[in-house]
Write a protein that holds these residues in place. Structure first.
Motif, PDB file in Angstrom:
ATOM      1  N   TRP B 177     -30.985  40.500 -15.607  1.00 60.74           N
ATOM      2  CA  TRP B 177     -31.183  39.506 -16.621  1.00 60.74           C
ATOM      3  C   TRP B 177     -32.412  39.040 -17.045  1.00 60.74           C
ATOM      4  N   ALA B 178     -33.465  39.295 -15.925  1.00 62.86           N
ATOM      5  CA  ALA B 178     -35.211  39.034 -16.455  1.00 62.86           C
ATOM      6  C   ALA B 178     -35.553  40.296 -16.890  1.00 62.86           C
ATOM      7  N   GLN B 179     -35.289  40.857 -17.766  1.00 63.39           N
ATOM      8  CA  GLN B 179     -35.820  42.342 -18.314  1.00 63.39           C
ATOM      9  C   GLN B 179     -36.602  42.122 -19.481  1.00 63.39           C
ATOM     10  N   GLY B 180     -37.212  41.019 -19.777  1.00 62.60           N
ATOM     11  CA  GLY B 180     -37.945  40.626 -20.964  1.00 62.60           C
ATOM     12  C   GLY B 180     -38.987  41.428 -21.372  1.00 62.60           C
ATOM     13  N   ASN B 181     -39.901  41.941 -20.287  1.00 64.13           N
ATOM     14  CA  ASN B 181     -41.009  42.677 -20.735  1.00 64.13           C
ATOM     15  C   ASN B 181     -40.608  44.021 -21.043  1.00 64.13           C
ATOM     16  N   ALA B 182     -39.757  44.527 -20.223  1.00 64.51           N
ATOM     17  CA  ALA B 182     -39.292  46.210 -20.417  1.00 64.51           C
ATOM     18  C   ALA B 182     -38.599  46.164 -21.889  1.00 64.51           C
ATOM     19  N   ILE B 183     -37.921  45.108 -22.449  1.00 64.09           N
ATOM     20  CA  ILE B 183     -37.111  45.159 -23.710  1.00 64.09           C
ATOM     21  C   ILE B 183     -38.289  45.185 -24.629  1.00 64.09           C
ATOM     22  N   VAL B 184     -39.380  44.239 -24.666  1.00 62.23           N
ATOM     23  CA  VAL B 184     -40.371  44.355 -25.344  1.00 62.23           C
ATOM     24  C   VAL B 184     -41.058  46.015 -25.513  1.00 62.23           C
ATOM     25  N   ILE B 185     -41.268  46.266 -24.584  1.00 65.26           N
ATOM     26  CA  ILE B 185     -41.998  47.668 -24.372  1.00 65.26           C
ATOM     27  C   ILE B 185     -41.014  48.850 -25.199  1.00 65.26           C
ATOM     28  N   PHE B 186     -39.713  48.775 -24.543  1.00 63.25           N
ATOM     29  CA  PHE B 186     -38.843  49.537 -25.206  1.00 63.25           C
ATOM     30  C   PHE B 186     -38.765  49.366 -26.764  1.00 63.25           C
ATOM     31  N   LEU B 187     -38.612  47.910 -27.224  1.00 66.96           N
ATOM     32  CA  LEU B 187     -38.850  48.036 -28.569  1.00 66.96           C
ATOM     33  C   LEU B 187     -39.988  48.632 -29.390  1.00 66.96           C
ATOM     34  N   ALA B 188     -41.042  48.603 -28.692  1.00 64.93           N
ATOM     35  CA  ALA B 188     -42.237  49.033 -29.486  1.00 64.93           C
ATOM     36  C   ALA B 188     -42.131  50.707 -29.573  1.00 64.93           C
ATOM     37  N   ALA B 189     -41.632  51.116 -28.353  1.00 62.72           N
ATOM     38  CA  ALA B 189     -41.124  52.716 -28.419  1.00 62.72           C
ATOM     39  C   ALA B 189     -40.291  52.898 -29.416  1.00 62.72           C
ATOM     40  N   LEU B 190     -39.192  52.320 -29.518  1.00 57.98           N
ATOM     41  CA  LEU B 190     -38.105  52.574 -30.372  1.00 57.98           C
ATOM     42  C   LEU B 190     -38.784  52.460 -31.841  1.00 57.98           C
ATOM     43  N   GLN B 191     -39.617  51.620 -32.350  1.00 67.60           N
ATOM     44  CA  GLN B 191     -40.110  51.587 -33.652  1.00 67.60           C
ATOM     45  C   GLN B 191     -41.002  52.585 -33.875  1.00 67.60           C
ATOM     46  N   ASP B 192     -41.485  53.399 -32.766  1.00 67.28           N
ATOM     47  CA  ASP B 192     -42.407  54.349 -32.887  1.00 67.28           C
ATOM     48  C   ASP B 192     -41.712  55.903 -33.337  1.00 67.28           C
ATOM     49  N   VAL B 193     -40.399  55.780 -33.183  1.00 63.89           N
ATOM     50  CA  VAL B 193     -39.833  57.126 -33.296  1.00 63.89           C
ATOM     51  C   VAL B 193     -39.508  57.289 -34.811  1.00 63.89           C
ATOM     52  N   PRO B 194     -40.338  58.589 -35.239  1.00 65.84           N
ATOM     53  CA  PRO B 194     -40.401  58.811 -36.507  1.00 65.84           C
ATOM     54  C   PRO B 194     -38.944  58.453 -37.416  1.00 65.84           C
ATOM     55  N   ARG B 195     -39.065  57.998 -38.519  1.00 64.71           N
ATOM     56  CA  ARG B 195     -37.723  57.739 -39.309  1.00 64.71           C
ATOM     57  C   ARG B 195     -37.107  58.929 -39.811  1.00 64.71           C
ATOM     58  N   GLN B 196     -38.198  59.994 -40.157  1.00 63.01           N
ATOM     59  CA  GLN B 196     -37.832  61.076 -40.904  1.00 63.01           C
ATOM     60  C   GLN B 196     -36.750  61.963 -40.055  1.00 63.01           C
ATOM     61  N   LEU B 197     -37.002  61.880 -38.782  1.00 63.80           N
ATOM     62  CA  LEU B 197     -36.119  62.847 -37.727  1.00 63.80           C
ATOM     63  C   LEU B 197     -34.520  62.286 -37.721  1.00 63.80           C
ATOM     64  N   TYR B 198     -34.586  60.738 -38.090  1.00 66.62           N
ATOM     65  CA  TYR B 198     -33.296  60.314 -38.174  1.00 66.62           C
ATOM     66  C   TYR B 198     -32.442  60.605 -39.391  1.00 66.62           C
ATOM     67  N   GLU B 199     -33.420  60.704 -40.565  1.00 68.80           N
ATOM     68  CA  GLU B 199     -32.953  61.131 -41.978  1.00 68.80           C
ATOM     69  C   GLU B 199     -32.623  62.698 -41.955  1.00 68.80           C
ATOM     70  N   ALA B 200     -33.558  63.564 -41.322  1.00 71.76           N
ATOM     71  CA  ALA B 200     -32.882  64.887 -41.166  1.00 71.76           C
ATOM     72  C   ALA B 200     -31.737  64.897 -40.644  1.00 71.76           C
ATOM     73  N   ALA B 201     -31.396  64.179 -39.354  1.00 75.17           N
ATOM     74  CA  ALA B 201     -30.199  64.418 -38.688  1.00 75.17           C
ATOM     75  C   ALA B 201     -29.118  64.027 -39.512  1.00 75.17           C
TER      76      ALA B 201
END
Lengths: 463, 307
Positions: B177-201
């Motif tokens: 339940w107390a994973q707030g810090n990890a969630i924020v770090i994951f969020l930052a990483a997820l937003q770093d994934v290049p959009r064009q890779l999803y578009e290509a997929a």
């Protein structure tokens, strides 16, 4: 920074001055404080009657919070001013043991303290011997105190503590007469043996239709039933000496200890170990009595303070309180056991104004101080002149404790064991193994003995 | 790399030496603090681990006895090792998985996304003591909210924290339940994934699961590794919550390593033994971290590998 920029002298000056300042600050931090311990704090202890320096502040640390509401009132009396002179006492309440230990280890203990692991501290040579102060005192006299309380202030024939705070007697079976009657039991005929107590426990323990616990009769390990520091109830009740202070030998692996594990554990089996763990946990750590005050527990093994504290905290429950002897096994029927102990004023070797704190211990034996403590929190001293005139009927159930001093067939102080905290924790672990049926009483007693002997050796007390 | 120059003893010019001294002086406040408050306590605890030390008297050197007695005669040592490994091996991976899934969810175009992000971060900023009191209020077998509801429905209660079999899993639940810090770090990483890779997929006909499996997860593995290591270290050192909620019980079920260490240091006055326990824990954590790093070559994908 560009190399072409002129390297002014000011930077060097700045660095030189900064380093000098840092050095001075470091030296200042390492220098001894201005209020270092006077010669009274020497290892040999004081040799004369207290002659406190004028105008010092005595630091008093305690684990209690109960004193906070009236501590200023306690100091605002003629007797306090007369005994303390120009000196003052400042209290730091609710101090945890680890904070106290850290302060001692750092060489900055308070001057005096109470509500601390007395035996552990006495055995480790951090306290001032006070025999000479006591001998020179016109107020603190050995004969004025209940012997058992007085004796507990000693370790290996040296006195370290004055039984000046709440002391008196530690064991009684307190019960809620209203709940007893509601369960169809007779509050005028309380249990005498553990078998009797178990019958009451069965009658008082209630579950709802889904099998959920609603109330219990007695938790024999709650409050004074489960501790060691204030006297080991199982050893007292079953009648054996669990520790020999002279030889350092433990006597825990015996049939009586094994029987105590089984008999006291039966109370938990009836109510359900998980239920009992839940009930104890809501009271938090280091507290007790909450379930008695909430009337979900009908009986509790407590000291003389229970009637007064219950009346102060929950008068609507306190008015039903009664007290009797703690149970004994059937083969000891007729034994009336009582214990002394309680809380002391102790003085630290490395403290600046420890000696100036001695008059405070003297002050606590005055009628004025005793009355304030008795009226506000129901605490009583071990001081016989005050006990002789105190109102034994002030709180419901209190008169039993007064009578018990005269009628007890066995009355003793707790054992002064330097590894009391370890014994306490080990006892709590092993009894749980028994009432959860993971271990027999005999196996637990043997393990208890083994672990205590090992710890005694590992902690460096073995010869 | 500096090379020796003629006329200088240390291979530095006067100017270089002066600049070095100036630099050292500028960082001296940190250096002094580091030496006093990190290196000195570390070295002291290593020394104390070879002594019999009760905090109140001078330490007595006893060699390896604290270490050997822990392993050979202390029955509680293996209990706390088992409890701690159980908790760590369950809590740390479960915490990473739940935080990752939660972050992935919060990274979608969800209505009220900022609100939910704040809500999930709250546990990270709430003091542990408050968390403990709230969970005690929720989980207590007699008076807890969940069990009061069960009692109201005439159902048997669940001894979350007072039964040895449930206590550790309940603490793992609170950890997740107390994973707030990890969630924020994951969020930052997820937003770093290049959009064009999803578009290509998408152009190649990939569905959501395939994009998540073959793009999102591989590109966030460095952060997964980071959160996993931090999670392991944190779980190994877990103290406050179990101490406040269960005190190591019931029946030693939550007597974790650090609780036992604390007990030895401040209740039994065995600071030497507690120091030995601390150094053993340090070694265990180092080994765990080293193993994780060693295996990371097989499953962690660094973006630079494509360049």
């Amino acid at each position: 920074m560009s190399d072409s920029k002129p390297n002014h002298l000011t930077r060097r000056d700045f660095l030189r001055q900064t380093s000098m300042l840092s050095g001075m600050l470091l030296l200042a931090a390492c220098a001894p404080g201005a209020t270092q311990a006077p010669s009274s704090g020497s290892e040999a202890g004081p040799t004369t009657a207290p002659a406190a320096p004028e105008g010092v502040t005595v630091q008093f640390w305690t684990g209690w919070g109960e004193l906070v509401p009236f501590f200023d009132e306690l100091k605002d009396t003629d007797e306090f001013r007369e005994l303390m002179g120009a000196n003052d006492v400042v209290m730091k309440p609710t101090v945890k043991t680890e904070a106290l230990l850290t302060a001692i280890a750092a060489g900055t203990p308070p001057d005096i303290t109470s509500e601390a692991p007395y035996q552990d501290l006495m055995a480790r040579e951090v306290l001032l011997p006070i025999d000479d102060w006591v001998n020179a005192s016109s107020i603190i006299k050995r004969d004025d105190f209940i012997q058992g309380n007085w004796d507990r202030g000693y370790y290996q024939n040296v006195q370290y503590g004055v039984p000046a705070w709440e002391c008196f007697v530690r064991f009684g079976l307190d019960y809620n007469a209203r709940m007893i009657e509601a369960a169809g039991l007779d509050p005028d005929n309380p249990p005498v043996t553990w078998d009797d107590a178990l019958e009451w426990h069965k009658a008082l323990t209630q579950f709802d239709d889904a099998g959920n616990l609603l109330q219990i009769g007695l938790d024999p390990y709650d409050a004074e039933g489960g501790g060691i520091g204030d006297g080991f109830l199982a050893a007292r009740s079953w009648g054996f000496d669990w520790f020999d202070e002279e030889t350092g030998e433990f006597n825990l692996d015996n049939p009586k200890m094994a029987d105590a594990f089984e008999v006291m554990g039966e109370f938990y089996r009836i109510a359900g170990p998980d239920n009992m763990a839940g009930m104890r946990s809501v009271e938090g750590q280091d507290t007790w009595g909450g379930s008695y005050n909430a009337e979900v527990q009908a009986m509790i093994i407590e000291g003389y303070w229970h009637p007064g504290e219950t009346m102060s905290q929950k008068p609507e429950v306190g008015k039903y309180n009664r007290a009797t002897w703690v149970p004994v096994p059937e083969d000891r029927r007729g034994a009336k056991i009582q214990g002394t102990g309680g809380h002391y004023v102790i003085f630290f070797k490395d403290a600046a104004n420890a000696q100036a704190g001695f008059p405070f211990a003297e002050y606590l034996t005055t009628n004025t101080a005793c009355n304030l403590l008795f009226d506000n929190v129901g605490w009583l001293p071990a001081y016989k002149p005050y006990l002789d005139q105190a109102d034994a009927n002030k709180y419901p159930g209190l008169d039993f404790y007064f009578q018990s001093v005269k009628e007890a067939t066995e009355i003793e102080p707790p054992k002064n064991c330097p590894i009391t905290s370890f014994v306490h924790d080990t006892y709590a672990q092993l009894r749980e193994e028994v009432y959860r049926d993971k271990m027999t009483g005999a196996a637990a007693a043997a393990e208890f003995q083994k672990r205590c002997e090992q710890e005694w050796k590992d902690a460096g007390f073995a010869a | 790399m500096a090379t020796a120059q003629p006329g200088t003893k240390s291979g530095m010019t006067r100017s270089e030496r002066r600049r070095l001294i100036q630099g050292l002086l500028f960082i001296s406040p940190w250096l002094i603090g580091f030496l006093l408050f990190t290196i000195y306590p570390l070295a002291s605890s290593l020394y104390y681990s070879f002594t019999r030390y009760d905090l109140l008297r001078d330490p007595v050197f006893i060699g390896m006895r604290n270490y050997t007695s822990l392993v050979t005669t202390d029955s509680m040592f293996w209990v706390v090792i088992y409890n701690t490994l159980f908790y760590v091996l369950l809590a740390a991976p479960a915490g990473v998985v739940s935080a990752f899934l939660m972050a992935a969810l919060l990274n979608t175009k969800l209505m009220g996304r900022p609100f939910f992000r704040a809500v999930f971060f709250f546990p990270a900023i709430i003091p542990t003591i408050v968390t403990a009191v709230v969970w005690q209020f929720l989980l207590n077998v007699q008076f807890g909210l969940f069990n009061s509801i069960l009692q109201g429905l005439q159902l048997p209660t669940i001894p979350f924290l007072s039964n040895p079999a449930y206590a550790k899993p309940s603490l793992v639940m609170i950890y997740i339940w107390a994973q707030g810090n990890a969630i924020v770090i994951f969020l930052a990483a997820l937003q770093d994934v290049p959009r064009q890779l999803y578009e290509a997929a998408e152009v190649d006909g990939a569905r959501a699961w395939h994009k998540f499996r073959h793009i999102t997860i591989p590109l966030t593995t460095p952060v997964i590794l980071f959160n996993l290591i931090m999670g392991f270290i944190y779980a190994f050192q877990e103290f406050t919550l179990p101490w406040l909620l269960t005190g190591g019980g019931p029946a030693n079920a939550t007597e974790f390593y650090t609780i036992y260490l604390y007990r030895n240091a401040f209740q039994f006055l065995r600071m030497g033994k507690a120091s030995a326990l601390a150094w053993i824990l340090f070694i265990i954590i180092v080994v765990f971290t080293a193993v994780l790093f060693k295996t990371s070559a097989r499953w962690v994908f660094y973006n630079t590998e494509t360049e």
